[in-house]
Scaffold this active site. Structure first.
Site, PDB file in Angstrom:
ATOM      1  CG  HIS A   1     -52.366  28.776  14.093  1.00 35.04           C
ATOM      2  ND1 HIS A   1     -53.022  29.215  15.215  1.00 35.04           N
ATOM      3  CD2 HIS A   1     -52.598  29.720  13.140  1.00 35.04           C
ATOM      4  CE1 HIS A   1     -53.634  30.366  14.950  1.00 35.04           C
ATOM      5  NE2 HIS A   1     -53.397  30.693  13.696  1.00 35.04           N
TER       6      HIS A   1
ATOM      7  CG  HIS B   1     -49.986  34.092  13.226  1.00 34.99           C
ATOM      8  ND1 HIS B   1     -50.465  35.278  12.734  1.00 34.99           N
ATOM      9  CD2 HIS B   1     -51.083  33.331  13.515  1.00 34.99           C
ATOM     10  CE1 HIS B   1     -51.784  35.260  12.727  1.00 34.99           C
ATOM     11  NE2 HIS B   1     -52.184  34.075  13.187  1.00 34.99           N
TER      12      HIS B   1
END
Ligand code: 5GP
Length: 225
Positions: free
Chosen positions: A213, A211
């Site tokens: 950010h 992922h």
């Protein structure tokens, strides 16, 4: 006079102390003593300096001590005790993050679904900012900036972390970065935003589903922590 380590703690144990509570209590303590108003103001401003920059806190205390009406010794000790308790609080939080990152890393390659799989499957709710057939972007539950969005591939395909990327992942990696730009645009932070990937326990990665950010909406500092 009590040594700083024995001064009363406003609330229960070490982990329940809110730095905000400590600041508020210290302010109240000083403000009730009207006749020592001058001392109180000096102490509060010294404490404010302490909050902002530990490096200059010693100088702030020296200045207060050498002023014509110095801060009383008990208040000085009280401020020092606050400083050491705040350090303790920060250390505890940091250690918690590191411990949970170590724990998450231990089961990283188990193949078990992560919390993000449930978010992608809409089994648990999230605030979605952007979605297409391969990428989902949703707000972080614990935001570190006014804008904090996570961009994830819908299909993990072995990408537990960036360090596991292979040649076949190049297309999805590009799509994730492009999605980060779309998120920044949608959130109105195109003029200044940061994209972060925490990789592995020493970077405090806590969810083993790649992922990005996307952070923005405030002035960022460098170097990062
Ligand atoms: P990491 O530490 O692995 O780089 O980032 C994981 C991020 O996922 C953290 O910032 C954490 O706040 C976020 N997170 C963990 N669980 C959830 C959740 O259930 N929902 C949302 N929206 N974010 C989560």
């Amino acid at each position: 006079m009590l040594p700083s380590s024995e001064l009363p703690i406003p609330t229960g144990g070490q982990r329940t102390i809110s730095p905000y509570y400590i600041e508020k209590s210290s302010f109240q303590l000083f403000s009730v003593k009207k006749k020592k108003k001058k001392e109180a103001m000096a102490a509060v401003s010294a404490f404010t300096l302490l909050r902002r920059n530990r490096g200059i806190s010693t100088r702030a205390f020296s200045n207060v001590k050498s002023s014509p009406r110095p801060i009383s010794y008990i208040n000085y000790k009280f401020l020092l005790s606050i400083q050491s308790r705040r350090s303790l609080f920060r250390t505890t939080v940091i250690n918690d993050e590191e411990a949970s990152a170590q724990e998450a890393a231990a089961s990283a390659e188990s193949g078990a679904p992560t919390i993000f799989d449930k978010i992608i499957a809409k089994e648990i709710p999230s605030s979605i900012v952007y979605e297409d057939d391969r990428v989902l972007a949703f707000r972080d539950v614990n935001p570190q900036a006014p804008v904090h969005v996570l961009v994830v591939p819908k299909f993990r395909d072995g990408l537990t972390q960036l360090g596991k990327a292979e040649r076949r992942h190049r297309e999805i990696l590009g799509e994730l970065l492009y999605a980060a730009k779309i998120v920044a645009e949608k959130e109105g932070i195109l003029d200044g935003f940061r994209v972060v990937i925490n990789n592995g326990p020493s970077a405090c990665q806590s969810v083993y589903h790649l992922h990005l950010h996307v952070l923005g909406g405030r002035q960022m500092k460098w170097p990062p922590g």
